[in-house]
Design an enzyme around this catalytic site. Structure first.
Site, PDB file in Angstrom:
ATOM      1  N   LYS A  14       0.824  -1.214   0.000  1.00 40.67           N
ATOM      2  CA  LYS A  14       0.000   0.000   0.000  1.00 40.67           C
ATOM      3  C   LYS A  14       0.860   1.267   0.000  1.00 40.67           C
ATOM      4  CE  LYS A  14      -2.319  -0.976   3.787  1.00 40.67           C
ATOM      5  NZ  LYS A  14      -1.712  -2.264   4.225  1.00 40.67           N
ATOM      6  N   ARG A 128      11.523  -6.098   4.982  1.00 37.88           N
ATOM      7  CA  ARG A 128      11.424  -4.649   5.200  1.00 37.88           C
ATOM      8  C   ARG A 128      12.032  -4.287   6.552  1.00 37.88           C
ATOM      9  NH1 ARG A 128       5.480  -2.038   4.947  1.00 37.88           N
ATOM     10  NH2 ARG A 128       5.355  -2.571   7.148  1.00 37.88           N
ATOM     11  N   ARG A 146      -0.299  -9.006  13.663  1.00 37.68           N
ATOM     12  CA  ARG A 146      -0.908  -8.003  12.774  1.00 37.68           C
ATOM     13  C   ARG A 146      -1.779  -8.675  11.720  1.00 37.68           C
ATOM     14  NH1 ARG A 146       4.602  -5.566  11.449  1.00 37.68           N
ATOM     15  NH2 ARG A 146       3.669  -4.356   9.763  1.00 37.68           N
TER      16      ARG A 146
HETATM   17  P1  ADP Z   1       1.235  -2.142   8.168  1.00 38.42           P
HETATM   18  O1  ADP Z   1       0.046  -2.003   7.268  1.00 38.42           O
HETATM   19  O2  ADP Z   1       2.451  -2.606   7.452  1.00 38.42           O
HETATM   20  O3  ADP Z   1       0.965  -2.940   9.409  1.00 38.42           O
HETATM   21  P2  ADP Z   1       0.903   0.604   9.079  1.00 38.42           P
HETATM   22  O4  ADP Z   1       1.991   1.614   9.058  1.00 38.42           O
HETATM   23  O5  ADP Z   1      -0.288   0.849   8.242  1.00 38.42           O
HETATM   24  O6  ADP Z   1       1.649  -0.741   8.684  1.00 38.42           O
HETATM   25  O7  ADP Z   1       0.406   0.379  10.574  1.00 38.42           O
HETATM   26  C1  ADP Z   1       1.296   0.106  11.641  1.00 38.42           C
HETATM   27  C2  ADP Z   1       0.501  -0.073  12.949  1.00 38.42           C
HETATM   28  O8  ADP Z   1      -0.184   1.154  13.267  1.00 38.42           O
HETATM   29  C3  ADP Z   1      -0.609  -1.121  12.910  1.00 38.42           C
HETATM   30  O9  ADP Z   1      -0.127  -2.401  13.226  1.00 38.42           O
HETATM   31  C4  ADP Z   1      -1.569  -0.583  13.999  1.00 38.42           C
HETATM   32  O10 ADP Z   1      -1.111  -0.882  15.292  1.00 38.42           O
HETATM   33  C5  ADP Z   1      -1.457   0.925  13.832  1.00 38.42           C
HETATM   34  N1  ADP Z   1      -2.498   1.466  12.912  1.00 38.42           N
HETATM   35  C6  ADP Z   1      -2.285   2.055  11.706  1.00 38.42           C
HETATM   36  N2  ADP Z   1      -3.440   2.454  11.155  1.00 38.42           N
HETATM   37  C7  ADP Z   1      -4.425   2.097  12.020  1.00 38.42           C
HETATM   38  C8  ADP Z   1      -5.837   2.204  12.021  1.00 38.42           C
HETATM   39  N3  ADP Z   1      -6.509   2.770  10.992  1.00 38.42           N
HETATM   40  N4  ADP Z   1      -6.531   1.726  13.089  1.00 38.42           N
HETATM   41  C9  ADP Z   1      -5.894   1.167  14.119  1.00 38.42           C
HETATM   42  N5  ADP Z   1      -4.564   1.019  14.190  1.00 38.42           N
HETATM   43  C10 ADP Z   1      -3.820   1.485  13.155  1.00 38.42           C
END
Ligand code: ADP
Length: 193
Positions: A14, A128, A146
């Site tokens: 993404k 990564r 996750r």
């Molecule tokens: P990835 O998709 O690789 O896990 P992100 O950078 O999108 O990485 O998210 C990292 C962490 O941030 C997630 O594991 C979660 O803990 C938190 N997070 C990100 N976006 C959200 C969201 N919309 N709602 C709840 N937690 C979020």
């Protein structure tokens, strides 16, 4: 307004595709993961609260991320559209987003969902983790947590938008540029860009 959700599990690409899409279509990139990491870097109260969840591979509470998205929408009121990356991650977040957008006379135009199988995701995230400086990418048990959160809480978001006929699935395995072309084709096929 043209509002796109780039959807998919952690490691599905993404972030990479978002960078290319915002440039091509002039959208504002809203990544809740990036916003949360900025809060952590700035050692804010919100950042400290979020970090305890992120370190365990759990989702941050809905109210926290919805508040952050609300502020970001307000701060970009002149935008021609937004690309949401990593948000919404629960059905409650999706409903809140729809409410926020409809208050602006707007809505979600399309949900592009990247499909990548689980073992490929784990491989990509561990890889990564060697260079990203992200502690949640170095520990396989956090990565797997996750993915479980994704299956339980985030996958239903696709069904929610499918109910409105807004979801298009795109294969997220292959060359970065090939995947970008597929995403671009879907956007342009709907003549929304
Ligand atoms: P990835 O998709 O690789 O896990 P992100 O950078 O999108 O990485 O998210 C990292 C962490 O941030 C997630 O594991 C979660 O803990 C938190 N997070 C990100 N976006 C959200 C969201 N919309 N709602 C709840 N937690 C979020």
């Amino acid at each position: 307004m043209f509002n796109l959700i780039l959807f998919g599990p952690p490691g599905s690409g993404k972030g990479t595709q978002s960078e290319k899409l915002i440039e091509k279509y002039g959208l504002i990139h809203l990544s809740t993961g990036n916003l949360l990491r900025e809060e952590i870097a700035n050692q804010t109260k919100l950042g400290l609260e979020a970090k305890s969840f992120m370190d365990k591979g759990q989702l941050v509470p809905d109210a926290v991320v919805i508040g952050m998205i609300n502020s970001a929408l307000e701060a970009n009121s002149q935008a021609k559209g937004f690309l949401f990356d990593g948000f919404p991650r629960t059905v409650a977040q999706a409903e809140a987003l729809d409410t926020l957008l409809s208050g602006k006379g707007a809505g979600i135009s399309i949900v592009l969902a990247l499909e990548v199988d689980q073992e490929e995701l784990v491989k990509r995230l561990l890889n990564r983790g060697k260079s990203s400086g992200r502690s949640d990418d170095t520990d396989e048990s956090v990565i797997r947590a996750r993915l479980v959160e994704y299956e339980n809480k985030t996958a239903p978001v696709a069904s929610y938008y499918a109910g409105f006929g807004k979801v298009v699935y795109v294969k997220g395995v292959g060359g970065i540029d090939d995947i970008f072309q597929s995403l671009s084709r879907q956007i342009e096929a709907r003549q929304l860009a």
